[in-house]
Design an enzyme around this catalytic site. Structure first.
Site, PDB file in Angstrom:
ATOM      1  N   GLY A   1       0.948  -1.284   0.348  1.00  0.00           N
ATOM      2  CA  GLY A   1       0.001   0.010   0.198  1.00  0.00           C
ATOM      3  C   GLY A   1       0.714   1.299   0.270  1.00  0.00           C
ATOM      4  O   GLY A   1       1.243   1.310   0.224  1.00  0.00           O
TER       5      GLY A   1
ATOM      6  N   GLY B   1       0.896   6.138   0.513  1.00  0.00           N
ATOM      7  CA  GLY B   1       0.207   6.681   1.194  1.00  0.00           C
ATOM      8  C   GLY B   1       0.934   8.373   1.300  1.00  0.00           C
ATOM      9  O   GLY B   1       1.713   8.364   0.007  1.00  0.00           O
TER      10      GLY B   1
ATOM     11  N   GLY C   1       4.338   7.726   2.308  1.00  0.00           N
ATOM     12  CA  GLY C   1       5.464   7.133   1.619  1.00  0.00           C
ATOM     13  C   GLY C   1       4.816   5.856   1.839  1.00  0.00           C
ATOM     14  O   GLY C   1       3.797   5.429   0.933  1.00  0.00           O
TER      15      GLY C   1
ATOM     16  N   LYS D   1       7.447  -0.403   6.046  1.00  0.00           N
ATOM     17  CA  LYS D   1       7.331   1.642   5.850  1.00  0.00           C
ATOM     18  C   LYS D   1       8.234   2.334   5.967  1.00  0.00           C
ATOM     19  O   LYS D   1       9.204   1.688   6.731  1.00  0.00           O
ATOM     20  CB  LYS D   1       6.402   1.914   7.447  1.00  0.00           C
ATOM     21  CG  LYS D   1       5.042   1.221   8.297  1.00  0.00           C
ATOM     22  CD  LYS D   1       4.580   2.237   9.043  1.00  0.00           C
ATOM     23  CE  LYS D   1       3.041   1.855   9.261  1.00  0.00           C
ATOM     24  NZ  LYS D   1       2.647   3.174  10.626  1.00  0.00           N
TER      25      LYS D   1
ATOM     26  N   ASP E   1      -6.439   6.054  18.207  1.00  0.00           N
ATOM     27  CA  ASP E   1      -6.254   6.013  16.640  1.00  0.00           C
ATOM     28  C   ASP E   1      -6.351   4.209  17.148  1.00  0.00           C
ATOM     29  O   ASP E   1      -6.775   3.989  15.465  1.00  0.00           O
ATOM     30  CB  ASP E   1      -5.039   6.289  16.045  1.00  0.00           C
ATOM     31  CG  ASP E   1      -6.025   6.636  14.876  1.00  0.00           C
ATOM     32  OD1 ASP E   1      -7.468   6.285  14.635  1.00  0.00           O
ATOM     33  OD2 ASP E   1      -5.061   6.666  13.565  1.00  0.00           O
TER      34      ASP E   1
END
Length: 696
Positions: free
Chosen positions: A429, A431, A434, A454, A546
């Site tokens: 994925g 974003g 990054g 990440k 979160d």
């Protein structure tokens, strides 16, 4: 002043009537509030952990404040940033005359009964402990009595305490798991009844606990530095301290310890004495208290009632609408909820300089698009098949992966990774800042493990400012639990890389939206695991901020882990909440009202978010509040007293849990320990019903 121990001439703390021994912070608060919480009232207690420190609990302006008294390397005692004194009693004597840095002068001692000894351990008073110390000191050759009982007292206590468990009624020596279960059953099951047994290796132990008429077993491992602990729990110098801790706190167990299962042929008189001293610390210290109250001190304030177990709450709600389960459970009471207008006024009173944070509408759907580390909702369909193929290609079960990740060393050398240790493969994925890639990490012992990586684009790194990705790494570095995504390491090379455990099936909401055949019992199982992970974070004084279905990742369809600690904050030692300084990009649809109005976050606001996450999961990945905007949501929740409706296929018991999480008064919300217990109970009930009454 002497060095290396307690200075000569120190007054023994146990000689003061206002010294209560090893009681908890919460117990101290209840005792002081029962006594009226008058200005300047105080008591002294010994820290539960670490050994040798003390604390003053002090009343000011109707509230209880706590000051840690730390023992210094030279043997003196001091409040942080304060003056040094020979001992805790000398320090208190000084503050009886001078405020000198504390919030109010110590003026009213909160004394225990004159004939009651302070609490040393559960079932053991300071009188008993002092006798044990004296016997031990006498038996030590070449050691001066005054030194053993003075400067070396803490060391002597540890020496004595390490063997004390052998004299306790709950210690059953070396017996097997099955024998331990038989003895608990024969003694009569009662939640929290327990025994400790030595394991076959002769070095470690096991704790067997009665819970819901069954026996649960916990391994008590011994660390390299000779401390004892249950997996993922705190570590202690001896078994006595460990057992004492779990009497006071559930801390990952299914319930607190309550009473011993006596070993066969244990001395009846010793058992009677133990039971007299092993009742709840508060109960022990309150006997006959009205007869020794100082003149003029109120006696009418009662302690707050204990929180009802979640299962009781569910039963009460079920009884309100019939055993057949028809009709929705009632909403929480709205009688104490302020209106939107009043809430705004309150927030302005408390923080006049601070406007309300941006609403979800103002954030341009940031809730739905920017918080999933595996990509936005528009990529879900195309990625889903790839994730399931990825899961199969790894060639490991969830348990095998957990076995690898759980055994990785957690030290500075292992965390600092070189670029040549990381082999990046498929992109999972991307974003705004990054991407997240699948990869393989080669550890220092040449072991190759599957990982998620990440990465942060170099152009997003501002010189002189620490990137959020590195802050996230520092937060996660020391966290280790099977139901959270652990950090494996950090690499600072051509770009910053955060190396994490791999959860092949991706976010819970994405998975469920594509697997609507998933049974509700399976969803409850996953959310039970989320509750256990959050219970661990709560024990480490972390607030996630979160928690949402997008941040729950699946290793397998039966194995969930909490991820994305980018907004997490570690609470300070004496703080129970985190106060945000700016709004930033907040997922407001998951936030409790107090977070929006006062910008304050704690574990109870995470509980609210857990309720929303549970709703998402039970709805197979649906979005909460659908198209409602920020102010519309606040009016819906606060002014109108409404809550999200029960998802169509959600069991009533599960919806009751959600409603309990969404109580407006956060004190009424459950703890994560209670949630974990309740979700396990619901899961086992649903599993039993599926086996006993299969769908035809």
């Amino acid at each position: 002043m002497a060095t290396g121990g307690t200075p000569p001439g120190q007054i023994k703390p146990s000689s003061a009537l206002y010294f209560y021994g090893r009681i908890t912070r919460d117990e101290a608060e209840i005792i002081l509030k029962e006594r009226g919480c008058v200005e300047g009232m105080y008591l002294l207690r010994e820290s539960i952990n670490p050994l040798g420190n003390y604390a003053i609990s002090l009343c000011h302006d109707g509230k209880v404040h706590h000051y840690v008294i730390e023992k210094q390397p030279d043997g003196s005692y001091m409040i942080p940033q304060g003056r040094k004194f020979n001992g805790p009693i000398e320090l208190i004597a000084h503050h009886q005359e001078f405020k000198d840095g504390i919030i109010t002068q110590l003026s009213v001692p909160c004394n225990r009964l004159p004939y009651q000894s302070p609490v040393a351990f559960r079932g053991m008073t300071y009188t008993d402990l002092e006798a044990e110390l004296l016997d031990k000191a006498k038996s030590m050759k070449g050691v001066k009595m005054e030194r053993a009982l003075g400067p070396q007292r803490e060391h002597l206590i540890i020496m004595v305490a390490r063997d004390l468990h052998m004299k306790q009624p709950w210690y059953h020596k070396k017996i097997g798991r099955d024998e331990g279960a038989k003895r608990l059953q024969k003694s009569g099951h009662k939640d929290g009844k327990f025994l400790v047994r030595q394991r076959d290796d002769g070095k470690t132990y096991a704790l067997s606990v009665s819970y819901h008429s069954d026996t649960r077993h916990y391994c008590i491992d011994k660390t390299k530095d000779n401390k004892y602990g249950i997996q993922d729990g705190p570590k202690f110098d001896c078994i006595m301290m460990l057992i004492d801790h779990y009497h006071n706190k559930q801390d990952g167990l299914l319930c607190k310890l309550t009473e011993p299962c006596p070993a066969p042929n244990y001395d009846v008189k010793l058992l009677q004495k133990y039971m007299e001293n092993s009742c709840d610390n508060l109960q022990y210290l309150k006997v006959g208290q009205n007869s020794w109250m100082e003149p003029g001190v109120p006696t009418t304030m009662a302690p707050p009632p204990p929180t009802s177990p979640m299962s009781d709450l569910i039963s009460r709600r079920e009884s309100n609408y019939g055993a057949d389960g028809n009709g929705p459970p009632p909403l929480p009471s709205t009688s104490k909820r302020p209106s939107i207008g009043n809430a705004r006024k309150l927030s302005l009173v408390n923080a006049p300089h601070r406007p309300l944070p941006p609403t979800p509408g103002a954030l341009k759907n940031v809730n739905e698009k920017l918080y999933g580390e595996w990509g936005g909702d528009d990529t879900i369909g195309s990625q889903n098949a790839g994730r399931e193929g990825l899961s199969r290609s790894i060639g490991m079960s969830g348990d095998e992966m957990e076995n690898i990740y759980g055994r990785l060393p957690r030290n500075e050398a292992s965390f600092n990774l070189n670029r040549n240790q990381i082999d990046l493969q498929d992109t999972l994925g991307s974003g705004q800042f990054g991407s997240v890639c699948k990869g393989v990490c080669t550890m220092r012992d040449s072991t190759k493990i599957p990982v998620a990586v990440k990465t942060l684009k170099n152009e997003e790194v501002t010189p002189g400012i620490e990137p959020e990705l590195i802050k996230e790494a520092k937060l996660m570095q020391n966290l280790s639990h099977k139901n959270i995504v652990r950090m494996i390491g950090l690499c600072k090379a051509d770009c910053i890389m955060l190396v994490l455990e791999l959860a092949p099936l991706g976010p819970l909401n994405s998975y469920l939206s594509n697997h609507r055949e998933t049974a509700q019992g399976n969803i409850v199982e996953l959310m039970w695991q989320v509750a256990m992970g959050m219970c661990y974070l709560e024990s480490k004084k972390f607030v996630h901020r979160d928690l949402a279905a997008r941040n729950v990742l699946l290793v397998t369809e039966h194995f969930a882990k909490i991820s994305d600690f980018g907004m997490s904050k570690a609470l300070g030692r004496e703080n129970n909440y985190y106060e945000a300084r700016e709004a930033g990009k907040w997922p407001l649809k998951w936030y409790a009202p107090e977070c929006v109005f006062y910008w304050k976050f704690d574990s109870k606001s995470d509980v609210w978010s857990y309720g929303i996450t549970l709703w998402e999961a039970s709805s197979y990945g649906a979005k909460p509040y659908l198209k409602m905007k920020g102010q519309e949501i606040l009016k819906f929740l606060v002014e109108d007293g409404q809550r999200l409706e029960k998802p169509p296929e959600c069991p009533d018991k599960v919806y009751s849990v959600m409603l309990h999480c969404w109580e407006y008064e956060k004190e009424l919300r459950p703890t994560f320990a209670e949630l974990a217990t309740t979700m396990e109970l619901i899961y086992r009930q649903m599993s039993y019903e599926m086996v006993s009454f299969p769908v035809r």
